[in-house]
Design an enzyme around this catalytic site. Sequence first.
Site, short mmCIF file in Angstrom:
data_model
loop_
_atom_site.label_atom_id
_atom_site.label_comp_id
_atom_site.label_asym_id
_atom_site.label_seq_id
_atom_site.Cartn_x
_atom_site.Cartn_y
_atom_site.Cartn_z
N CYS A 192 -10.20 10.72 8.46
CA CYS A 192 -8.92 10.12 8.05
C CYS A 192 -7.76 10.74 8.83
O CYS A 192 -7.67 11.96 8.96
CB CYS A 192 -8.72 10.33 6.55
N CYS A 196 -10.25 14.74 4.56
CA CYS A 196 -11.44 13.95 4.86
C CYS A 196 -11.55 13.84 6.39
O CYS A 196 -10.56 13.59 7.07
CB CYS A 196 -11.34 12.56 4.22
N CYS A 253 -6.83 1.28 6.88
CA CYS A 253 -7.18 2.40 6.01
C CYS A 253 -7.42 3.64 6.85
O CYS A 253 -8.16 3.60 7.82
CB CYS A 253 -8.45 2.09 5.24
N CYS A 256 0.87 -1.18 0.00
CA CYS A 256 0.00 0.00 0.00
C CYS A 256 0.90 1.23 0.00
O CYS A 256 1.69 1.45 0.92
CB CYS A 256 -0.90 -0.04 1.24
N CYS A 266 -1.49 15.31 3.10
CA CYS A 266 -2.63 15.29 2.17
C CYS A 266 -3.38 16.61 2.28
O CYS A 266 -3.51 17.18 3.35
CB CYS A 266 -3.55 14.12 2.52
N1 SAH Z 1 -6.77 9.78 -1.25
C1 SAH Z 1 -7.17 8.52 -1.75
C2 SAH Z 1 -6.35 7.33 -1.25
C3 SAH Z 1 -6.02 7.26 0.23
S1 SAH Z 1 -7.20 6.73 1.39
C4 SAH Z 1 -8.65 8.29 -1.49
O1 SAH Z 1 -9.26 9.10 -0.81
O2 SAH Z 1 -9.21 7.34 -2.00
C5 SAH Z 1 -7.59 5.06 1.14
C6 SAH Z 1 -9.00 4.72 1.62
O3 SAH Z 1 -9.11 4.70 3.07
C7 SAH Z 1 -10.04 5.75 1.16
O4 SAH Z 1 -11.16 5.10 0.67
C8 SAH Z 1 -10.34 6.48 2.45
O5 SAH Z 1 -11.54 7.16 2.40
C9 SAH Z 1 -10.30 5.35 3.45
N2 SAH Z 1 -10.23 5.78 4.85
C10 SAH Z 1 -9.75 6.93 5.33
N3 SAH Z 1 -9.90 6.98 6.67
C11 SAH Z 1 -10.48 5.82 7.05
C12 SAH Z 1 -10.86 5.27 8.30
N4 SAH Z 1 -10.65 5.93 9.44
N5 SAH Z 1 -11.44 4.04 8.30
C13 SAH Z 1 -11.60 3.35 7.14
N6 SAH Z 1 -11.25 3.81 5.93
C14 SAH Z 1 -10.70 5.04 5.88
#
Ligand code: SAH
Length: 344
Positions: free
Chosen positions: A121, A118, A336, A107, A114
Amino acid sequence: MEKIDIKSLSRQELERALEARGAETYRLAQIWRWLYKDGGAKSFDVMTDLPESLRRKLKEGFHITYPVMLDAKRSTIDGTTKYLLKLEDASTIETVFLPEANRNTVCLSTQVGCKFACSFCASAPFGFVRHLKTSEIVDEVLFVKGHNPSASITNIVFMGIGEPFDNYDNVIKSIRVLNDPDAFNIGARKITVSTCGLIPGIRRFAEEGLQVELSVSLHSADDKVRSHLVPINKRYPLRQLIAACREYTDRTNRVITFEYVLIKGANCSREDALKLARLLKGLKCKVNTIIYNKIRAKGFAEPSKEDVKVFLATLKESGVHVTNRKSRGEDIDAGCGQLRISRL
Ligand code: SAH
């Protein structure tokens, strides 16, 4: 003159750069192999099948990047290993190795920090520092290969820190090297790029002619809720996002995976599932749910088992193809959204 970052060159660019230095054409294949086999050469000195004079020229003209490991944490549950890597400018990133019985996935992070913030995250609160160079992205894979010599890397997910489509050119360049049979030889279908929904990136990606998998982090079928969870939704709202996804599937004939993190009370009621099914109607796609991984952000929790069951069942009843992803490496904060740029 500044040396050229050799692993940021495409194969064609390296070919031209070698030509310009008077190297014979067949040297390209030798050098390329040294750079990308096993854990990758860290210096030109080890390229023992090249004449001394060429190695000297290479050393004068090119630079080989390599990260330094600051820390590694291995999950006692599933063997997932998270590496904290220091780059040449002392920036740090995290890379995760996910070994499984039938595949080994890396990964990858694509940026230091970033921009997209979000709300659920962990990569968000530290803000954005810079893009990773192509060399630094492929170095993540070389590093993992070097540290796990008995495991062959079969899959790549661009799901670490950062937004791949915000660092578009370097990500695409790294994909071409990862895919190259004489470099990493990882099949395009085994590579997944995940975006928070940058429409221009999705449009460009559709034109690349790559068989790479595309994931879109959707997380809600309601603009108000999605704007709260994934703030870039204010700029690229759902209607436009789904239209771009439809163009993508029409153009490539490929399936899109929508990532959907299930957060208690936010996005996983039966109504949310029905709304999602309506939004995705007729689109060539599947939904990949994941239960929210705890991070130290305020106000979010994982839903109950019952809520998850109802959400998934409702999607299935509505004809949506859905799978629930098991999170890995949670005991070491490698799941994630749990990666960050601070120390482990
Ligand atoms: N910026 C990209 C890739 C990185 S995040 C994106 O947003 O897709 C990879 C995945 O993990 C994304 O789907 C993101 O929304 C998810 N993710 C982020 N925080 C998380 C959390 N606390 N629990 C589960 N998934 C999460």
